[in-house]
Design a protein around this motif. Structure first.
Motif, PDB file in Angstrom:
ATOM      1  N   TRP A 177      -0.399 -59.910   1.118  1.00  0.00           N
ATOM      2  CA  TRP A 177      -0.071 -58.984   2.193  1.00  0.00           C
ATOM      3  C   TRP A 177      -0.203 -57.529   1.722  1.00  0.00           C
ATOM      4  O   TRP A 177      -0.129 -57.250   0.536  1.00  0.00           O
ATOM      5  CB  TRP A 177       1.360 -59.213   2.672  1.00  0.00           C
ATOM      6  N   GLY A 178      -0.402 -56.634   2.679  1.00  0.00           N
ATOM      7  CA  GLY A 178      -0.509 -55.215   2.371  1.00  0.00           C
ATOM      8  C   GLY A 178      -1.936 -54.725   2.335  1.00  0.00           C
ATOM      9  O   GLY A 178      -2.216 -53.638   1.817  1.00  0.00           O
ATOM     10  N   GLY A 179      -2.847 -55.530   2.924  1.00  0.00           N
ATOM     11  CA  GLY A 179      -4.252 -55.163   2.903  1.00  0.00           C
ATOM     12  C   GLY A 179      -4.814 -54.878   4.287  1.00  0.00           C
ATOM     13  O   GLY A 179      -4.095 -54.880   5.297  1.00  0.00           O
ATOM     14  N   ARG A 180      -6.101 -54.656   4.341  1.00  0.00           N
ATOM     15  CA  ARG A 180      -6.785 -54.323   5.593  1.00  0.00           C
ATOM     16  C   ARG A 180      -6.896 -55.517   6.535  1.00  0.00           C
ATOM     17  O   ARG A 180      -7.139 -55.344   7.736  1.00  0.00           O
ATOM     18  CB  ARG A 180      -8.187 -53.795   5.280  1.00  0.00           C
ATOM     19  N   PHE A 181      -6.715 -56.725   6.005  1.00  0.00           N
ATOM     20  CA  PHE A 181      -6.940 -57.917   6.818  1.00  0.00           C
ATOM     21  C   PHE A 181      -5.684 -58.769   6.980  1.00  0.00           C
ATOM     22  O   PHE A 181      -5.765 -59.988   7.153  1.00  0.00           O
ATOM     23  CB  PHE A 181      -8.068 -58.742   6.194  1.00  0.00           C
ATOM     24  N   ASP A 182      -4.528 -58.131   6.965  1.00  0.00           N
ATOM     25  CA  ASP A 182      -3.270 -58.864   7.134  1.00  0.00           C
ATOM     26  C   ASP A 182      -3.257 -59.691   8.414  1.00  0.00           C
ATOM     27  O   ASP A 182      -2.618 -60.756   8.470  1.00  0.00           O
ATOM     28  CB  ASP A 182      -2.088 -57.891   7.156  1.00  0.00           C
ATOM     29  N   HIS A 183      -3.925 -59.209   9.446  1.00  0.00           N
ATOM     30  CA  HIS A 183      -3.930 -59.916  10.732  1.00  0.00           C
ATOM     31  C   HIS A 183      -4.570 -61.299  10.633  1.00  0.00           C
ATOM     32  O   HIS A 183      -4.391 -62.126  11.534  1.00  0.00           O
ATOM     33  CB  HIS A 183      -4.669 -59.076  11.784  1.00  0.00           C
ATOM     34  N   MET A 184      -5.303 -61.562   9.557  1.00  0.00           N
ATOM     35  CA  MET A 184      -5.957 -62.854   9.395  1.00  0.00           C
ATOM     36  C   MET A 184      -5.062 -63.895   8.722  1.00  0.00           C
ATOM     37  O   MET A 184      -5.413 -65.072   8.673  1.00  0.00           O
ATOM     38  CB  MET A 184      -7.245 -62.693   8.570  1.00  0.00           C
ATOM     39  N   ILE A 185      -3.927 -63.477   8.193  1.00  0.00           N
ATOM     40  CA  ILE A 185      -3.069 -64.413   7.466  1.00  0.00           C
ATOM     41  C   ILE A 185      -2.332 -65.302   8.460  1.00  0.00           C
ATOM     42  O   ILE A 185      -1.613 -64.822   9.341  1.00  0.00           O
ATOM     43  CB  ILE A 185      -2.061 -63.669   6.572  1.00  0.00           C
ATOM     44  N   ASN A 186      -2.541 -66.600   8.327  1.00  0.00           N
ATOM     45  CA  ASN A 186      -1.839 -67.595   9.136  1.00  0.00           C
ATOM     46  C   ASN A 186      -1.750 -68.877   8.325  1.00  0.00           C
ATOM     47  O   ASN A 186      -2.448 -69.055   7.322  1.00  0.00           O
ATOM     48  CB  ASN A 186      -2.559 -67.834  10.467  1.00  0.00           C
ATOM     49  N   SER A 187      -0.867 -69.777   8.739  1.00  0.00           N
ATOM     50  CA  SER A 187      -0.590 -70.971   7.943  1.00  0.00           C
ATOM     51  C   SER A 187      -1.754 -71.938   7.879  1.00  0.00           C
ATOM     52  O   SER A 187      -1.835 -72.746   6.952  1.00  0.00           O
ATOM     53  CB  SER A 187       0.650 -71.688   8.493  1.00  0.00           C
ATOM     54  N   LYS A 188      -2.662 -71.881   8.830  1.00  0.00           N
ATOM     55  CA  LYS A 188      -3.821 -72.784   8.822  1.00  0.00           C
ATOM     56  C   LYS A 188      -4.899 -72.308   7.855  1.00  0.00           C
ATOM     57  O   LYS A 188      -5.370 -73.064   7.010  1.00  0.00           O
ATOM     58  CB  LYS A 188      -4.403 -72.907  10.234  1.00  0.00           C
ATOM     59  N   ASP A 189      -5.303 -71.063   7.989  1.00  0.00           N
ATOM     60  CA  ASP A 189      -6.398 -70.541   7.162  1.00  0.00           C
ATOM     61  C   ASP A 189      -5.940 -70.144   5.758  1.00  0.00           C
ATOM     62  O   ASP A 189      -6.699 -70.273   4.795  1.00  0.00           O
ATOM     63  CB  ASP A 189      -7.045 -69.328   7.845  1.00  0.00           C
ATOM     64  N   PHE A 190      -4.715 -69.642   5.650  1.00  0.00           N
ATOM     65  CA  PHE A 190      -4.191 -69.180   4.362  1.00  0.00           C
ATOM     66  C   PHE A 190      -2.745 -69.666   4.203  1.00  0.00           C
ATOM     67  O   PHE A 190      -1.794 -68.916   4.445  1.00  0.00           O
ATOM     68  CB  PHE A 190      -4.274 -67.651   4.269  1.00  0.00           C
ATOM     69  N   PRO A 191      -2.579 -70.932   3.827  1.00  0.00           N
ATOM     70  CA  PRO A 191      -1.235 -71.518   3.743  1.00  0.00           C
ATOM     71  C   PRO A 191      -0.394 -71.019   2.578  1.00  0.00           C
ATOM     72  O   PRO A 191       0.792 -71.336   2.498  1.00  0.00           O
ATOM     73  CB  PRO A 191      -1.516 -73.016   3.598  1.00  0.00           C
ATOM     74  N   ARG A 192      -0.994 -70.240   1.692  1.00  0.00           N
ATOM     75  CA  ARG A 192      -0.261 -69.643   0.574  1.00  0.00           C
ATOM     76  C   ARG A 192      -0.379 -68.131   0.692  1.00  0.00           C
ATOM     77  O   ARG A 192      -1.486 -67.600   0.822  1.00  0.00           O
ATOM     78  CB  ARG A 192      -0.854 -70.090  -0.772  1.00  0.00           C
ATOM     79  N   SER A 193       0.757 -67.423   0.632  1.00  0.00           N
ATOM     80  CA  SER A 193       0.679 -65.967   0.719  1.00  0.00           C
ATOM     81  C   SER A 193       1.758 -65.327  -0.137  1.00  0.00           C
ATOM     82  O   SER A 193       2.814 -65.919  -0.391  1.00  0.00           O
ATOM     83  CB  SER A 193       0.813 -65.488   2.172  1.00  0.00           C
ATOM     84  N   ALA A 194       1.464 -64.100  -0.577  1.00  0.00           N
ATOM     85  CA  ALA A 194       2.381 -63.335  -1.423  1.00  0.00           C
ATOM     86  C   ALA A 194       2.633 -61.979  -0.787  1.00  0.00           C
ATOM     87  O   ALA A 194       1.705 -61.329  -0.305  1.00  0.00           O
ATOM     88  CB  ALA A 194       1.792 -63.154  -2.818  1.00  0.00           C
ATOM     89  N   ARG A 195       3.900 -61.563  -0.790  1.00  0.00           N
ATOM     90  CA  ARG A 195       4.276 -60.282  -0.206  1.00  0.00           C
ATOM     91  C   ARG A 195       5.074 -59.475  -1.245  1.00  0.00           C
ATOM     92  O   ARG A 195       6.045 -59.985  -1.810  1.00  0.00           O
ATOM     93  CB  ARG A 195       5.122 -60.505   1.042  1.00  0.00           C
ATOM     94  N   VAL A 196       4.683 -58.234  -1.478  1.00  0.00           N
ATOM     95  CA  VAL A 196       5.414 -57.370  -2.400  1.00  0.00           C
ATOM     96  C   VAL A 196       6.677 -56.845  -1.719  1.00  0.00           C
ATOM     97  O   VAL A 196       6.629 -56.366  -0.575  1.00  0.00           O
ATOM     98  CB  VAL A 196       4.536 -56.195  -2.867  1.00  0.00           C
ATOM     99  N   VAL A 197       7.805 -56.965  -2.418  1.00  0.00           N
ATOM    100  CA  VAL A 197       9.080 -56.455  -1.907  1.00  0.00           C
ATOM    101  C   VAL A 197       9.690 -55.529  -2.953  1.00  0.00           C
ATOM    102  O   VAL A 197       9.297 -55.561  -4.123  1.00  0.00           O
ATOM    103  CB  VAL A 197      10.058 -57.612  -1.585  1.00  0.00           C
ATOM    104  N   LYS A 198      10.651 -54.726  -2.512  1.00  0.00           N
ATOM    105  CA  LYS A 198      11.227 -53.756  -3.450  1.00  0.00           C
ATOM    106  C   LYS A 198      12.289 -54.368  -4.352  1.00  0.00           C
ATOM    107  O   LYS A 198      12.520 -53.892  -5.464  1.00  0.00           O
ATOM    108  CB  LYS A 198      11.785 -52.543  -2.707  1.00  0.00           C
ATOM    109  N   ASP A 199      12.946 -55.448  -3.879  1.00  0.00           N
ATOM    110  CA  ASP A 199      13.997 -56.050  -4.697  1.00  0.00           C
ATOM    111  C   ASP A 199      14.336 -57.452  -4.178  1.00  0.00           C
ATOM    112  O   ASP A 199      13.785 -57.904  -3.166  1.00  0.00           O
ATOM    113  CB  ASP A 199      15.257 -55.174  -4.720  1.00  0.00           C
ATOM    114  N   GLN A 200      15.247 -58.126  -4.873  1.00  0.00           N
ATOM    115  CA  GLN A 200      15.659 -59.477  -4.505  1.00  0.00           C
ATOM    116  C   GLN A 200      16.282 -59.513  -3.107  1.00  0.00           C
ATOM    117  O   GLN A 200      16.077 -60.458  -2.345  1.00  0.00           O
ATOM    118  CB  GLN A 200      16.664 -60.010  -5.531  1.00  0.00           C
ATOM    119  N   ALA A 201      17.023 -58.462  -2.768  1.00  0.00           N
ATOM    120  CA  ALA A 201      17.682 -58.422  -1.462  1.00  0.00           C
ATOM    121  C   ALA A 201      16.666 -58.461  -0.320  1.00  0.00           C
ATOM    122  O   ALA A 201      16.886 -59.144   0.697  1.00  0.00           O
ATOM    123  CB  ALA A 201      18.550 -57.161  -1.350  1.00  0.00           C
ATOM    124  N   GLU A 202      15.554 -57.756  -0.480  1.00  0.00           N
ATOM    125  CA  GLU A 202      14.525 -57.767   0.564  1.00  0.00           C
ATOM    126  C   GLU A 202      13.887 -59.143   0.666  1.00  0.00           C
ATOM    127  O   GLU A 202      13.607 -59.629   1.772  1.00  0.00           O
ATOM    128  CB  GLU A 202      13.456 -56.708   0.286  1.00  0.00           C
TER     129      GLU A 202
END
Length: 230
Positions: A177-202
């Motif tokens: 996540w965080g790129g130009r093509f985030d709108h393409m991320i879905n469980s069918k086409d990309f069942p594995r995804s990573a998102r950068v967060v600022k801390d454990q709480a987020e």
């Protein structure tokens, strides 16, 4: 390790953090990287690159929508040998065909990294950089099948390169996540995804487990997870 010839690709062992935690599980990673920014066509919120001016001064150039600085780009500003090695790899790829890339990578591993490839059971594509050309994606898929005893894995923001493309069974792709093509991320086409967060709480708020050593990225389970910005 023998001296690297100018025509060979350059690979690297895991960093000390990953080496320590993964060796406890009997795991060892070999890495391949490309220049941050210059080989990141899908990057947006993290886009940055090291630039060198006419006086040899190295600075960090950030994208207009930058929200967090790419750690790989920061490393290239500090470490000239890292910056040169990644640029070297991209220059070789740019001038080769798909099968030439495969052949040269296999030769490079055989002649300069035999000890690494013998003990490795994981292969991470792109500590820095991303899949940036179809011929390069195809070469990695072929190489993945040439090295079937390894689990190959990668993060990517260049999602159009992988839409409706069959991947080798031992290749695990994590949409980032965080790129130009985030709108393409879905469980069918990309069942594995990573998102950068600022801390454990987020991460907790999003209901995402945190991956501290890439074990979720290369693991068998398709899932979404978080990476804490460092």
């Amino acid at each position: 390790m023998p001296l690297l010839g100018p025509a060979y690709f350059k690979f690297s062992p895991p960093n000390m953090k990953f080496k320590k935690t993964l060796q406890q599980q009997g795991l060892y990673i070999i890495n391949f990287s490309l220049p941050a920014g210059r080989a990141c066509p899908g990057a947006d919120k993290c886009w940055a690159m090291a630039t060198v001016d006419s006086d040899g001064k190295v600075t960090l150039k950030k994208g207009v929508d930058n929200e967090y600085i790419c750690y790989a780009a920061k490393g290239e500003v500090v470490y000239a040998n890292v910056r040169r090695a990644r640029a070297h790899n991209k220059a070789l790829i740019d001038g080769l065909s798909t099968h030439e890339i495969v052949d040269l990578m296999l030769l490079s591993l055989e002649f300069n990294y035999k000890s690494l490839i013998k003990k490795a059971n994981l292969f991470r594509w792109h500590v820095s950089g991303d899949f940036y050309l179809p011929k390069y994606r195809d070469a990695i898929f072929i190489l993945t099948q040439e090295l079937p005893n390894l689990i190959h894995y990668a993060y990517t923001k260049n999602l159009p390169l992988f839409k409706d493309v069959k991947k080798p069974d031992n290749f695990r792709l994590n949409a980032s996540w965080g790129g130009r093509f985030d709108h393409m991320i879905n469980s069918k086409d990309f069942p594995r995804s990573a998102r950068v967060v600022k801390d454990q709480a987020e991460a907790d708020k999003l209901g995402l487990p945190v991956d501290v050593n890439d074990s979720l990225a290369f693991g068998e389970i398709d899932q979404n997870f978080a990476l804490i910005d460092h």
